[in-house]
Design a protein around this motif. Structure first.
Motif, PDB file in Angstrom:
ATOM      1  N   ARG A   1     -45.917  -6.782   1.359  1.00  0.00           N
ATOM      2  CA  ARG A   1     -45.816  -7.562   0.135  1.00  0.00           C
ATOM      3  C   ARG A   1     -45.462  -9.020   0.453  1.00  0.00           C
ATOM      4  N   ARG A   2     -44.548  -9.224   1.405  1.00  0.00           N
ATOM      5  CA  ARG A   2     -44.186 -10.598   1.779  1.00  0.00           C
ATOM      6  C   ARG A   2     -45.387 -11.333   2.372  1.00  0.00           C
ATOM      7  N   ILE A   3     -46.099 -10.664   3.256  1.00  0.00           N
ATOM      8  CA  ILE A   3     -47.261 -11.294   3.882  1.00  0.00           C
ATOM      9  C   ILE A   3     -48.349 -11.560   2.846  1.00  0.00           C
ATOM     10  N   ALA A   4     -48.546 -10.623   1.912  1.00  0.00           N
ATOM     11  CA  ALA A   4     -49.551 -10.823   0.860  1.00  0.00           C
ATOM     12  C   ALA A   4     -49.230 -12.049   0.021  1.00  0.00           C
ATOM     13  N   LEU A   5     -47.963 -12.261  -0.286  1.00  0.00           N
ATOM     14  CA  LEU A   5     -47.579 -13.436  -1.059  1.00  0.00           C
ATOM     15  C   LEU A   5     -47.865 -14.723  -0.276  1.00  0.00           C
ATOM     16  N   LEU A   6     -47.470 -14.747   0.980  1.00  0.00           N
ATOM     17  CA  LEU A   6     -47.706 -15.951   1.791  1.00  0.00           C
ATOM     18  C   LEU A   6     -49.200 -16.229   1.932  1.00  0.00           C
ATOM     19  N   ARG A   7     -49.991 -15.182   2.108  1.00  0.00           N
ATOM     20  CA  ARG A   7     -51.445 -15.374   2.179  1.00  0.00           C
ATOM     21  C   ARG A   7     -51.988 -15.939   0.876  1.00  0.00           C
ATOM     22  N   SER A   8     -51.492 -15.414  -0.247  1.00  0.00           N
ATOM     23  CA  SER A   8     -52.007 -15.852  -1.546  1.00  0.00           C
ATOM     24  C   SER A   8     -51.728 -17.329  -1.808  1.00  0.00           C
ATOM     25  N   LEU A   9     -50.723 -17.875  -1.126  1.00  0.00           N
ATOM     26  CA  LEU A   9     -50.358 -19.271  -1.335  1.00  0.00           C
ATOM     27  C   LEU A   9     -51.107 -20.230  -0.406  1.00  0.00           C
ATOM     28  N   ARG A  10     -51.867 -19.712   0.532  1.00  0.00           N
ATOM     29  CA  ARG A  10     -52.611 -20.585   1.447  1.00  0.00           C
ATOM     30  C   ARG A  10     -53.548 -21.536   0.697  1.00  0.00           C
ATOM     31  N   PRO A  11     -54.345 -21.053  -0.276  1.00  0.00           N
ATOM     32  CA  PRO A  11     -55.244 -21.983  -0.967  1.00  0.00           C
ATOM     33  C   PRO A  11     -54.508 -23.033  -1.797  1.00  0.00           C
ATOM     34  N   ALA A  12     -53.243 -22.771  -2.129  1.00  0.00           N
ATOM     35  CA  ALA A  12     -52.476 -23.715  -2.945  1.00  0.00           C
ATOM     36  C   ALA A  12     -51.882 -24.848  -2.131  1.00  0.00           C
TER      37      ALA A  12
ATOM     38  N   GLY B   1     -51.501 -16.259   8.277  1.00  0.00           N
ATOM     39  CA  GLY B   1     -52.419 -17.376   8.421  1.00  0.00           C
ATOM     40  C   GLY B   1     -51.771 -18.735   8.585  1.00  0.00           C
ATOM     41  N   TYR B   2     -50.538 -18.743   9.132  1.00  0.00           N
ATOM     42  CA  TYR B   2     -49.831 -20.003   9.350  1.00  0.00           C
ATOM     43  C   TYR B   2     -49.452 -20.131  10.823  1.00  0.00           C
TER      44      TYR B   2
ATOM     45  N   PRO C   1     -28.034 -23.161  20.313  1.00  0.00           N
ATOM     46  CA  PRO C   1     -29.306 -22.435  20.317  1.00  0.00           C
ATOM     47  C   PRO C   1     -29.716 -21.996  18.913  1.00  0.00           C
ATOM     48  N   VAL C   2     -31.002 -21.978  18.674  1.00  0.00           N
ATOM     49  CA  VAL C   2     -31.524 -21.643  17.351  1.00  0.00           C
ATOM     50  C   VAL C   2     -31.048 -20.273  16.887  1.00  0.00           C
ATOM     51  N   ASP C   3     -30.972 -19.310  17.801  1.00  0.00           N
ATOM     52  CA  ASP C   3     -30.612 -17.956  17.404  1.00  0.00           C
ATOM     53  C   ASP C   3     -29.138 -17.809  17.051  1.00  0.00           C
ATOM     54  N   TRP C   4     -28.347 -18.862  17.188  1.00  0.00           N
ATOM     55  CA  TRP C   4     -26.967 -18.840  16.725  1.00  0.00           C
ATOM     56  C   TRP C   4     -26.858 -19.183  15.246  1.00  0.00           C
ATOM     57  N   GLY C   5     -27.938 -19.613  14.657  1.00  0.00           N
ATOM     58  CA  GLY C   5     -27.907 -20.058  13.273  1.00  0.00           C
ATOM     59  C   GLY C   5     -27.614 -18.938  12.290  1.00  0.00           C
ATOM     60  N   TYR C   6     -26.934 -19.294  11.220  1.00  0.00           N
ATOM     61  CA  TYR C   6     -26.710 -18.352  10.113  1.00  0.00           C
ATOM     62  C   TYR C   6     -28.041 -17.997   9.480  1.00  0.00           C
ATOM     63  N   GLY C   7     -28.918 -18.998   9.446  1.00  0.00           N
ATOM     64  CA  GLY C   7     -30.274 -18.786   8.973  1.00  0.00           C
ATOM     65  C   GLY C   7     -31.241 -19.629   9.767  1.00  0.00           C
ATOM     66  N   TYR C   8     -32.502 -19.201   9.797  1.00  0.00           N
ATOM     67  CA  TYR C   8     -33.562 -19.982  10.433  1.00  0.00           C
ATOM     68  C   TYR C   8     -34.189 -20.913   9.394  1.00  0.00           C
ATOM     69  N   LEU C   9     -34.529 -22.113   9.820  1.00  0.00           N
ATOM     70  CA  LEU C   9     -35.286 -23.040   9.001  1.00  0.00           C
ATOM     71  C   LEU C   9     -36.649 -23.201   9.664  1.00  0.00           C
ATOM     72  N   VAL C  10     -37.691 -22.812   8.950  1.00  0.00           N
ATOM     73  CA  VAL C  10     -39.036 -22.727   9.517  1.00  0.00           C
ATOM     74  C   VAL C  10     -39.946 -23.725   8.817  1.00  0.00           C
ATOM     75  N   ILE C  11     -40.649 -24.534   9.597  1.00  0.00           N
ATOM     76  CA  ILE C  11     -41.648 -25.451   9.080  1.00  0.00           C
ATOM     77  C   ILE C  11     -42.988 -25.029   9.663  1.00  0.00           C
ATOM     78  N   ALA C  12     -43.930 -24.679   8.781  1.00  0.00           N
ATOM     79  CA  ALA C  12     -45.231 -24.173   9.231  1.00  0.00           C
ATOM     80  C   ALA C  12     -46.360 -24.888   8.488  1.00  0.00           C
ATOM     81  N   ARG C  13     -47.556 -24.760   9.049  1.00  0.00           N
ATOM     82  CA  ARG C  13     -48.757 -25.328   8.421  1.00  0.00           C
ATOM     83  C   ARG C  13     -49.860 -24.267   8.481  1.00  0.00           C
ATOM     84  N   LEU C  14     -50.941 -24.544   7.803  1.00  0.00           N
ATOM     85  CA  LEU C  14     -52.074 -23.628   7.830  1.00  0.00           C
ATOM     86  C   LEU C  14     -52.630 -23.535   9.234  1.00  0.00           C
ATOM     87  N   ALA C  15     -52.906 -22.327   9.683  1.00  0.00           N
ATOM     88  CA  ALA C  15     -53.455 -22.135  11.018  1.00  0.00           C
ATOM     89  C   ALA C  15     -54.918 -22.564  11.061  1.00  0.00           C
ATOM     90  N   GLY C  16     -55.319 -22.997  12.243  1.00  0.00           N
ATOM     91  CA  GLY C  16     -56.725 -23.316  12.457  1.00  0.00           C
ATOM     92  C   GLY C  16     -57.069 -24.717  12.041  1.00  0.00           C
TER      93      GLY C  16
END
Length: 290
Positions: free
Chosen positions: A159-170, A240-241, A275-290
């Motif tokens: 379900r999480r992946i489906a949502l992220l995919r659905s937002l690619r065209p947006a 797809g990111y 180190p990144v893995d010490w973080g309370y949370g990860y902050l992720v910056i991504a773009r469309l793949a390809g």
């Protein structure tokens, strides 16, 4: 300990409901109703705003850097508008704020009017016609934002992946997906241990758990999924990111860095060192793949 009066089965769609739609991961399912009721109580109690009264300095600065002046922001799981309102003010952003909670949307509408930002804020639920118009049809967002923990409240990897995919065209061609994801190494250790020792439903996935929030109105049981670094790269690639940057969202708990401005500044500096893995949370910056 994890209370089990909310079951994972309550978060899954009935057999006669299709897979997650392109518009919402909870469309037509029991999931939206269950989570919306919990968050209506969360917002009504005042507990949410007292725990997270302002944006995380580090996250907000990154968003201000990525968002062009007058740009378009999709704030998914906007709540009471911690980031959307700040960016509408600081970057003159045009914001589409999405939340499944009626109470959150009502309060955000009130706050945007009070701040004189109503013209820049379009507020909707994930199944609304306004959502379809702005996201599925118009799109062209400079940033699609899932602030800290929002994606983690959606049950089921598919379900999480489906949502992220659905937002690619947006997402605009030069746009960014920005995610705040809870780190399994740092979050809910007692609850994680309890899940390992409990009899789990067959559809629970590694990283799934329930946790509680307590207010004068009683206890709330909320679903959460905790992430590890490998999972983040795998899931975003499948959706797809490609990841441009993975960093810490904070070292201290989110409540500390959003309640106390001084702690937020110190925490921001510490995030550049540890180190990144010490973080309370990860902050992720991504773009469309390809």
């Amino acid at each position: 300990m994890c209370r089990r009066n909310l079951k994972k089965a309550d978060l899954d769609p009935p057999d006669n409901i299709a897979a997650p739609s392109a518009l919402s991961p909870t469309h037509g399912s029991r999931a939206g109703a269950v989570i919306a009721r919990s968050y209506d109580r969360y917002f009504t109690s005042g507990l949410y705003s007292s725990r997270y009264p302002r944006p995380n300095t580090r996250t907000l600065r990154l968003l201000q850097h990525l968002l062009p002046l007058g740009g378009r922001l999709l704030d998914y799981g906007a709540g009471e508008g911690r980031y959307g309102l700040a960016l509408a003010r600081a970057r003159q952003a045009q914001v589409v704020a999405v939340d499944i909670s009626d109470m959150a949307r009502t309060e955000l509408a009130r706050l945007s009017r009070a701040a004189g930002l109503e013209a820049q804020m379009k507020i909707c639920g994930p199944d609304d016609a306004l959502y379809r118009q702005e996201v599925a049809i118009r799109g062209e967002f400079d940033i699609v934002l899932f602030a800290f923990g929002v994606l983690a409240h959606i049950a089921g990897r598919e379900r999480r992946i489906a949502l992220l995919r659905s937002l690619r065209p947006a997402l605009g061609a030069a746009g960014h997906l920005v995610l705040g994801l809870p780190n399994s190494r740092r979050r809910f250790r007692i609850e994680q241990a309890a899940m390992k020792g409990a009899v789990q439903p067959p559809d629970f996935e590694e990283g799934d758990l329930f946790y509680q929030r307590h207010s004068e109105d009683g206890s709330l049981d909320l679903f959460y999924h905790l992430f590890n670094r490998d999972e983040i790269f795998r899931d975003l690639a499948e959706a797809g990111y490609e990841i441009e940057r993975l960093t810490c969202e904070s070292i201290l708990p989110e409540t500390a860095v959003t309640r106390y401005a001084g702690l937020g500044l110190v925490d921001d500096l510490a995030c550049n060192i540890v180190p990144v893995d010490w973080g309370y949370g990860y902050l992720v910056i991504a773009r469309l793949a390809g």
